[in-house]
Motif scaffolding. Sequence first.
Motif, mmCIF file in Angstrom:
data_model
loop_
_atom_site.group_PDB
_atom_site.id
_atom_site.type_symbol
_atom_site.label_atom_id
_atom_site.label_comp_id
_atom_site.label_asym_id
_atom_site.label_seq_id
_atom_site.Cartn_x
_atom_site.Cartn_y
_atom_site.Cartn_z
ATOM 1 N N GLY A 57 145.421 68.981 77.584
ATOM 2 C CA GLY A 57 144.863 70.446 77.896
ATOM 3 C C GLY A 57 144.976 70.454 79.497
ATOM 4 N N GLY A 58 144.307 71.774 79.740
ATOM 5 C CA GLY A 58 144.230 71.937 81.172
ATOM 6 C C GLY A 58 144.091 73.694 81.435
ATOM 7 N N PHE A 59 144.321 74.137 82.460
ATOM 8 C CA PHE A 59 144.506 75.679 82.691
ATOM 9 C C PHE A 59 145.917 76.028 82.814
ATOM 10 C CE2 PHE A 59 140.157 73.910 84.233
ATOM 11 C CZ PHE A 59 139.490 74.529 83.688
ATOM 12 N N ALA A 60 146.184 77.322 82.430
ATOM 13 C CA ALA A 60 147.459 77.737 82.426
ATOM 14 C C ALA A 60 147.517 79.311 82.726
ATOM 15 C CB ALA A 60 148.250 77.350 81.317
ATOM 16 N N LEU A 61 148.495 80.054 82.857
ATOM 17 C CA LEU A 61 148.505 81.369 82.856
ATOM 18 C C LEU A 61 149.151 82.000 81.778
ATOM 19 C CD1 LEU A 61 149.456 81.931 86.894
ATOM 20 C CD2 LEU A 61 147.336 82.419 85.791
ATOM 21 N N LEU A 62 148.933 83.102 81.514
ATOM 22 C CA LEU A 62 149.600 83.849 80.390
ATOM 23 C C LEU A 62 151.077 84.061 80.857
ATOM 24 C CD1 LEU A 62 147.106 86.563 79.105
ATOM 25 C CD2 LEU A 62 147.605 84.166 78.126
ATOM 26 N N PRO A 63 152.090 83.701 79.674
ATOM 27 C CA PRO A 63 153.236 83.726 80.056
ATOM 28 C C PRO A 63 153.725 85.118 80.760
ATOM 29 C CG PRO A 63 153.027 82.753 77.786
ATOM 30 C CD PRO A 63 151.647 83.237 78.347
ATOM 31 N N GLY A 64 154.487 85.100 81.474
ATOM 32 C CA GLY A 64 154.966 86.409 82.474
ATOM 33 C C GLY A 64 154.071 86.974 83.251
ATOM 34 N N PHE A 65 153.130 86.294 83.609
ATOM 35 C CA PHE A 65 152.043 86.885 84.658
ATOM 36 C C PHE A 65 152.724 86.751 85.997
ATOM 37 C CE2 PHE A 65 148.854 86.095 87.888
ATOM 38 C CZ PHE A 65 148.191 87.415 87.658
ATOM 39 N N ARG A 66 152.630 87.487 86.730
ATOM 40 C CA ARG A 66 153.228 87.592 88.195
ATOM 41 C C ARG A 66 152.334 88.215 89.105
ATOM 42 N NH1 ARG A 66 157.515 86.124 91.151
ATOM 43 N NH2 ARG A 66 157.975 87.187 93.010
#
Length: 334
Positions: A57-66
């Motif tokens: 696991g870890g931290f991630a951004l929602l797909p497509g975020f810019r």
Amino acid sequence: MRADRLVSLVLLLRQRGRLSATALAQELEVSTRTVLRDIEALSVAGVPVHAERGRYGGFALLPGFRTELTGLNHDEALALLVAGSRRGAQAFGLGSALASAMLKVVDALPESHRDTAAGVAERLLIDPETDLLARRLDGDDVPDPIAGEVRRAVFAGRKLRIRYAALGRPPRWRTVDPIGLVTVREQGYLLAIRSGEDRTYRLSRILAAEELAEPAERPDRVDLDRAWQERGTRFRTGGDQVTVLVRVDPARREELVGTALAVLAEEAEETQEGEESGADGWLRLEVTFQDARHAEWVLWKLAADAEALSPQWLRTALRERASALAARYGASTR
């Protein structure tokens, strides 16, 4: 500083995908607790960052975020100007700014070029910290606060107060008029004027620095390349320099020449038949060193691959040092 770090955090997640708090802390050079606080601040600000549980696991951004938070700050732009040498940026205290700037540069690329650039970068390694024999290539270690204070005084044209530890002398404070910064072989130097005289200070020997409000007394324009050459000439022709006649294995020639101040003469030794031995034979050089200690250190480092032919005091010093070492290892261990 925190705003820049938040931008770097977002760009790291955009470009690398899921990252653990530990990995983010290493990249940003902060603690994991700071990373967790930054993640919370981003969430409150509306940045769609989320935690993924589990072993990987870890931290991630929602797909497509810019985001368009790609503007370079002053230090990042400056770091790119010296990015031809990563160690040069490090010597001036701009290492973290360079890393942050490169993240923003990559993020500003069109999406079609971004993946290609990242793939190419993975296949290039510039200035590794060790050579093929795992010998560490040590450069100057200058604390960022000191490097930053020196930089600001140089750019703003203000006097600089430094606590400097000259070689073999106790540290003391002095006030100088900074001229510019130079990096040579991973070592940083401050060129300055003190009491009307040119001075050169090794950045790693500056123990503390304070930018003053008073304007520096210095020329409006400067040719740093010329100034460096002139100071090098004065350095090589003054002080307690010594000239040494030495014979050396060609395989170690560059090491000898790289540490000497100057090479005055060089020739290939001749064989017994009177023919030059060429590249396979030893070389004879006349070189100058900064002082007696410098000469002894260089010749000792070259060991059996070099021989000092003169002066006699240097031969005696090396023989006594070798005899002491042989006696130490000739005795049985306790």
